[in-house]
Design a protein around this motif. Structure first.
Motif, short mmCIF file in Angstrom:
data_model
loop_
_atom_site.label_atom_id
_atom_site.label_comp_id
_atom_site.label_asym_id
_atom_site.label_seq_id
_atom_site.Cartn_x
_atom_site.Cartn_y
_atom_site.Cartn_z
N GLU A 14 -12.53 -38.79 -11.18
CA GLU A 14 -13.95 -38.54 -10.98
C GLU A 14 -14.74 -39.35 -12.02
N LEU A 15 -15.50 -40.33 -11.51
CA LEU A 15 -16.18 -41.27 -12.41
C LEU A 15 -17.31 -40.63 -13.22
N ASP A 16 -17.94 -39.59 -12.70
CA ASP A 16 -19.00 -38.94 -13.50
C ASP A 16 -18.41 -38.32 -14.77
N ILE A 17 -17.20 -37.75 -14.64
CA ILE A 17 -16.57 -37.17 -15.83
C ILE A 17 -16.09 -38.28 -16.76
N VAL A 18 -15.54 -39.35 -16.19
CA VAL A 18 -15.14 -40.51 -17.01
C VAL A 18 -16.32 -40.98 -17.85
N GLU A 19 -17.45 -41.17 -17.19
CA GLU A 19 -18.64 -41.69 -17.88
C GLU A 19 -19.05 -40.76 -19.04
N ALA A 20 -19.04 -39.47 -18.77
CA ALA A 20 -19.41 -38.52 -19.83
C ALA A 20 -18.41 -38.57 -20.98
N ASN A 21 -17.13 -38.67 -20.65
CA ASN A 21 -16.11 -38.74 -21.71
C ASN A 21 -16.27 -40.01 -22.54
N LEU A 22 -16.53 -41.13 -21.87
CA LEU A 22 -16.68 -42.39 -22.60
C LEU A 22 -17.90 -42.34 -23.52
N ARG A 23 -19.01 -41.81 -22.99
CA ARG A 23 -20.25 -41.75 -23.80
C ARG A 23 -20.08 -40.83 -25.00
N ARG A 24 -19.38 -39.72 -24.78
CA ARG A 24 -19.20 -38.75 -25.87
C ARG A 24 -18.44 -39.40 -27.03
N MET A 25 -17.38 -40.16 -26.72
CA MET A 25 -16.60 -40.79 -27.79
C MET A 25 -17.38 -41.93 -28.43
N GLN A 26 -18.09 -42.70 -27.61
CA GLN A 26 -18.87 -43.81 -28.17
C GLN A 26 -19.97 -43.25 -29.08
N ASP A 27 -20.62 -42.18 -28.65
CA ASP A 27 -21.66 -41.55 -29.47
C ASP A 27 -21.09 -41.10 -30.81
N TYR A 28 -19.91 -40.45 -30.74
CA TYR A 28 -19.29 -40.01 -31.99
C TYR A 28 -19.05 -41.21 -32.92
N CYS A 29 -18.48 -42.27 -32.38
CA CYS A 29 -18.17 -43.44 -33.21
C CYS A 29 -19.45 -44.06 -33.78
N ASP A 30 -20.49 -44.13 -32.96
CA ASP A 30 -21.76 -44.69 -33.44
C ASP A 30 -22.30 -43.86 -34.60
N ARG A 31 -22.27 -42.53 -34.42
CA ARG A 31 -22.78 -41.66 -35.49
C ARG A 31 -21.95 -41.78 -36.75
N ALA A 32 -20.62 -41.89 -36.58
CA ALA A 32 -19.72 -41.91 -37.74
C ALA A 32 -19.61 -43.31 -38.35
N GLY A 33 -20.21 -44.29 -37.69
CA GLY A 33 -20.11 -45.66 -38.22
C GLY A 33 -18.71 -46.25 -38.08
N ILE A 34 -18.04 -45.86 -37.03
CA ILE A 34 -16.68 -46.36 -36.76
C ILE A 34 -16.72 -47.21 -35.49
N ALA A 35 -16.05 -48.36 -35.52
CA ALA A 35 -15.97 -49.16 -34.30
C ALA A 35 -14.96 -48.52 -33.35
N LEU A 36 -15.28 -48.52 -32.06
CA LEU A 36 -14.36 -47.94 -31.07
C LEU A 36 -13.57 -49.07 -30.41
N ARG A 37 -12.26 -48.91 -30.40
CA ARG A 37 -11.39 -49.89 -29.72
C ARG A 37 -10.43 -49.09 -28.84
N PRO A 38 -10.87 -48.70 -27.65
CA PRO A 38 -10.09 -47.77 -26.81
C PRO A 38 -8.71 -48.33 -26.47
N HIS A 39 -7.76 -47.42 -26.37
CA HIS A 39 -6.41 -47.78 -25.96
C HIS A 39 -6.35 -47.70 -24.44
N ILE A 40 -6.00 -48.79 -23.79
CA ILE A 40 -6.01 -48.80 -22.32
C ILE A 40 -4.70 -48.29 -21.73
N LYS A 41 -3.74 -47.88 -22.58
CA LYS A 41 -2.47 -47.37 -22.07
C LYS A 41 -2.67 -46.19 -21.12
N THR A 42 -3.78 -45.44 -21.31
CA THR A 42 -4.01 -44.26 -20.49
C THR A 42 -4.41 -44.65 -19.06
#
Lengths: 353, 353
Positions: A14-42
């Protein structure tokens, strides 16, 4: 297209849930000042890797060269291989990749370092190296600070490679302790790591509390699964990936057989103390996938009472661990708001070389 | 071609051992007066199915329609699907197969019977039905003699299907007991089963002692694995399938990491009491594959002493259970007398629908 016409077993994302999950992690990384480099193994799907980058990820992480080749073919140009590469065959393929993408490789030994250096010399481009250290996982990663320093010095001196920093999995309290001890020593030798890469979905949102990580590698967060729910990282509503199955037999009142077993769900068990069985049925919370053979799933429906699923009924199952399930199918279905969108090849499936 | 040039991890199948394994089972069946109908779920390769038939097999067994489609495309024309098919999508595909091959399907319920009947009516050809009964496995299969009789009668009367006999898995002492009770009742109704199909590699060579089976479905015997060795069915020398891997790290004196984990070996554990770990290393009998993550295998080499494998060394691993491993790779390597012969696609891999 009516989703119920698609044959089972089939994974549905379900792409709506994917989008929310991606945004949530990106937001966390942006707030924490960490670069996000997702693992595509999943997910192993270039379109999803591109979406991760559009939302702000710095690049991607792959475990195997074969995955990186699929992603580079799809135009992804910044790839970390978080896995030691050993031997001339791997060097040749890494050289090929380095000519069309920014490549980095993590490693924990001299033979792997020489493999990357050979690739860099063949490609005519320096390849970045991250030295992996172990924080108690007992997998790859050097187990002493002296070994980190030794490999970092060797990488600095060797033609074809560039020392780019450190890597660790999973990030935990011990990661922080090691870095507090290690970083001053590295700086005193002029070996300050430009990248400190850490990974692991279950504790991802606490990364900044545990260690001075600069880049985060996470994979499972895109879909979530029974394990990330059990770890408190996500709720059932955050699970984007479910396998649609059909009840093919009801041999006893307490037993339903579904058309999916270990060749669909893998045999990955839940971590001790977090639940038994092999999947969660959102529509039948009392149903338990208690046993599997290769193509049969044995579901204990005794807790469902008169409401137990019938032969021919379609069910959704959230797997224990989504990553190996992703690796078992050649394609899946994308939905949006529950409606069929498209079939999508899992292009990097089975690229274990 | 030098086998050592092929990148790891890769499965390698030794054809001389395959040939000996196939002949051994065919000889047993010939002596016991049982027809052999090998299950292709283990190898999923049309060339091997053809060899099984050349050596005397009556036809093949598939678990899923997708496997049967691959085999029919390759010219195999006598196929049993030992699995209940449910729903209109399956009926359409079964009808397609029935127009070009002799198809039989096993089932244990009325909905599945109606699916097969619909396929037969669409194809304009009767499709043979085997009624599956359970002998204690707790999977598919009706659990009473009355249900067998009821389904057999329904198959006799329904247009599109033909009652061809019975099916059971695995064959055990209870199978014999059930048949002693059931067969006279069937004969008295004119429902004598033309086929009594039994399956299971571990006890295959004792089939004739346990029950009056007329057709044997066995899969794993073609390759063998750690489980069939543990069950006393085979020796290590009878194991035709090994995964070639490379040591990519030696982080501690007692630990070697190989480039293959659960995405190569699956997570199938040994049956209780028959050994722990995830594979056997013929060259290092003391090495234990104690833990896996998706792409890493953690090998305890403490029992190998000074002879432990080094980074870069290639190892052969015989998996716990070869069937799910076969389902994880798109191709493998055939050798003969140890020499490279060819790459071979695993054509029916992942056909779980």
């Amino acid at each position: 297209m009516e989703l119920s016409l698609v044959e089972t077993p089939t994974p549905v994302v379900e792409l709506d849930i994917v989008e929310a999950n991606l945004r949530r992690m990106q937001d966390y990384c942006d707030r924490a000042g960490i670069a996000l480099r997702p693992h595509i193994k999943t997910h192993k799907i270039p379109a999803l890797a591109h979406r991760q980058i559009e939302l702000g990820a710095r690049g991607i992480t792959c475990q195997k060269l074969g995955e990186a080749e699929v992603m580079a073919d799809a135009g992804i140009d910044d790839i970390l291989i978080s896995y030691p590469l050993v031997g001339v065959g791997k060097a040749l393929r890494l050289a090929g990749l380095a000519q069309r993408a920014t490549m980095r490789v993590s490693l924990d030994n001299r033979v792997a370092l020489e493999t990357v250096a050979e690739a860099g010399r063949i490609a005519g481009r320096e390849i970045g190296v991250l030295v992996e250290f172990d924080s108690g996982n007992g997998r790859t990663g050097v187990t002493s600070i002296d070994e980190v320093l030794e490999l970092a010095r060797a990488a600095r001196e060797m033609a074809g490679v560039r020392f780019d920093g450190l890597m660790n999995y999973p990030v935990n309290a011990r990661t922080g302790e090691i870095l507090r001890d290690l970083l001053p020593k590295m700086e005193s030798e002029g070996l300050k790591p430009g990248i400190i890469s850490g990974g692991g979905t279950p504790n991802a949102f606490r990364t900044h509390e545990m260690a001075p990580i600069t880049e985060l590698r996470v994979g499972t967060y895109i879909y979530n699964d029974r394990m990330t729910v059990a770890a408190g990282h996500a709720s059932w509503d955050d699970c984007a990936y479910a396998v649609h199955v059909t009840v093919i037999s009801r041999p006893r009142p307490d037993l339903a057989i579904i058309d999916a077993g270990s060749k669909v769900f893998s045999s990955d068990a839940m971590p001790p103390g977090t639940g038994d069985g092999h999947g969660y049925f959102p529509a039948y919370a009392g149903a338990k996938l208690v046993k599997m053979s290769e193509e049969h799933g044995m579901v204990d429906v005794s807790a469902c009472g008169g409401e137990a699923p019938k032969v021919g009924e379609r069910l959704r199952v959230i797997p224990n661990h989504v990553c190996p399930v992703s690796n078992l199918f050649d394609r899946l279905i994308f939905t949006k708001g529950g409606a069929f969108q498209t079939f999508m090849p899992i292009a990097a499936r089975g690229r274990s070389q």
